[in-house]
Design an enzyme around this catalytic site. Structure first.
Site, mmCIF file in Angstrom:
data_model
loop_
_atom_site.group_PDB
_atom_site.id
_atom_site.type_symbol
_atom_site.label_atom_id
_atom_site.label_comp_id
_atom_site.label_asym_id
_atom_site.label_seq_id
_atom_site.Cartn_x
_atom_site.Cartn_y
_atom_site.Cartn_z
ATOM 1 N N GLY A 64 2.907 -30.233 -33.675
ATOM 2 C CA GLY A 64 4.119 -31.421 -32.627
ATOM 3 C C GLY A 64 4.466 -32.805 -33.715
ATOM 4 C CG LEU A 67 1.741 -38.150 -32.495
ATOM 5 C CD1 LEU A 67 0.954 -37.920 -31.186
ATOM 6 C CD2 LEU A 67 2.946 -38.989 -31.710
ATOM 7 C CG HIS A 89 17.257 -32.240 -32.470
ATOM 8 N ND1 HIS A 89 17.899 -33.122 -31.624
ATOM 9 C CD2 HIS A 89 16.142 -31.649 -32.216
ATOM 10 C CE1 HIS A 89 16.283 -33.078 -31.116
ATOM 11 N NE2 HIS A 89 15.558 -32.603 -31.177
ATOM 12 C CG ASP A 144 11.041 -33.685 -29.716
ATOM 13 O OD1 ASP A 144 10.134 -32.533 -29.852
ATOM 14 O OD2 ASP A 144 10.783 -33.863 -31.033
#
Length: 262
Positions: A64, A67, A89, A144
């Site tokens: 992912g 973080l 994106h 997202d």
């Protein structure tokens, strides 16, 4: 072009984009998002590329977002996330919109942005040991990477809600049952099967593949009449291409077509 967080190659009509931050589980930071966009543009602009493989080095597909990186940007975390997702994106959009079929090859865990990235594949191949997990809300965040667009369309709203709100993992077999994965493959055979399918696409009618992708992408937003008009325009245009003429001639003369991707 040299990259730091991905590997890129284009050989025999197949572009391979490999996520390559194994020490961080291929977590998405600004650098990876930027390089993924550059690679996706390279693949979409290269006329010799007729299929794309998106995979990852090592034992996992992706954990992912990074973080730790985002936390280090705490004073400007909002701006950092907007910049990172702008690249991320845009990369997803380039891969989704290109003519060439995109094969996503998943091993190990695909969590968060890793899961989101897997959803964009035209074909998704998963190792039998692969797992899929949304994971966003476990960190107090929202999804997202296009997952709120693709996941409900693939699995339905109720299942999408469950996966995004509870973060329960899916096995590869369950992901296949739900339509997230095209095919589950034995772990040791995943790379070979991915390469075999990519080679098949690389010798196929690339513009026809692009027509299929565009028609399917618009099918949920249009009336049946508008969709059929797009079908008419697309098939008429493709019939006039070199590959369209070759396909028709080969079919009528009972021979194997030789497509050039044009």
């Amino acid at each position: 072009m040299a990259y730091e967080t991905i590997l890129y190659s284009a050989v025999d009509g197949v572009a391979r984009i490999t996520l390559n931050r194994p020490e961080a589980g291929h977590a998405v930071n600004l650098a990876l998002a930027h390089e993924l966009l550059e690679a996706s543009i390279n693949a979409s602009e290269d006329p010799d590329v007729r299929a794309v493989i998106l995979d990852a080095s090592g034992s996992v597909f992706g954990f992912g977002g990074d973080l730790k990186y985002f936390e280090s940007q705490s004073d400007r975390i909002g701006a950092c996330l907007k910049e990172t997702t702008a690249y991320f994106h845009a990369a997803i959009s380039r891969l989704y919109r290109m003519n060439s079929p995109v094969i996503v090859s998943v091993q190990g865990m695909a969590a968060g942005a890793g899961f989101s990235t897997a959803l964009i594949g035209d074909i998704v191949l998963a190792a039998k040991s692969a797992q899929f997990k949304m994971a966003y809300t476990a960190a107090g965040l929202s999804p997202d990477g296009s997952s709120t667009y693709f996941l409900p369309r693939i699995v339905g709203m109720r299942r999408a809600q469950e996966l995004m709100l509870t973060n329960r993992p899916l096995s590869a077999e369950e992901a296949q049952d739900w339509g997230i994965v095209t095919r589950v493959i034995e772990d040791d055979d995943l790379a070979a099967e991915t390469n075999k399918l990519a080679a098949k696409f690389a010798s196929g009618p690339t513009r026809a593949y692009g027509g299929v992708k565009r028609l399917l992408a618009s099918s949920f937003q249009q009336s049946v009449e508008a969709q059929m008009e797009d079908e008419t325009r697309t098939i008429a245009e493709l019939a006039q291409t070199e590959d369209g003429r070759e396909g028709l001639d080969a079919f009528l003369n009972k021979r194997k077509p030789v497509f050039k991707g044009c």
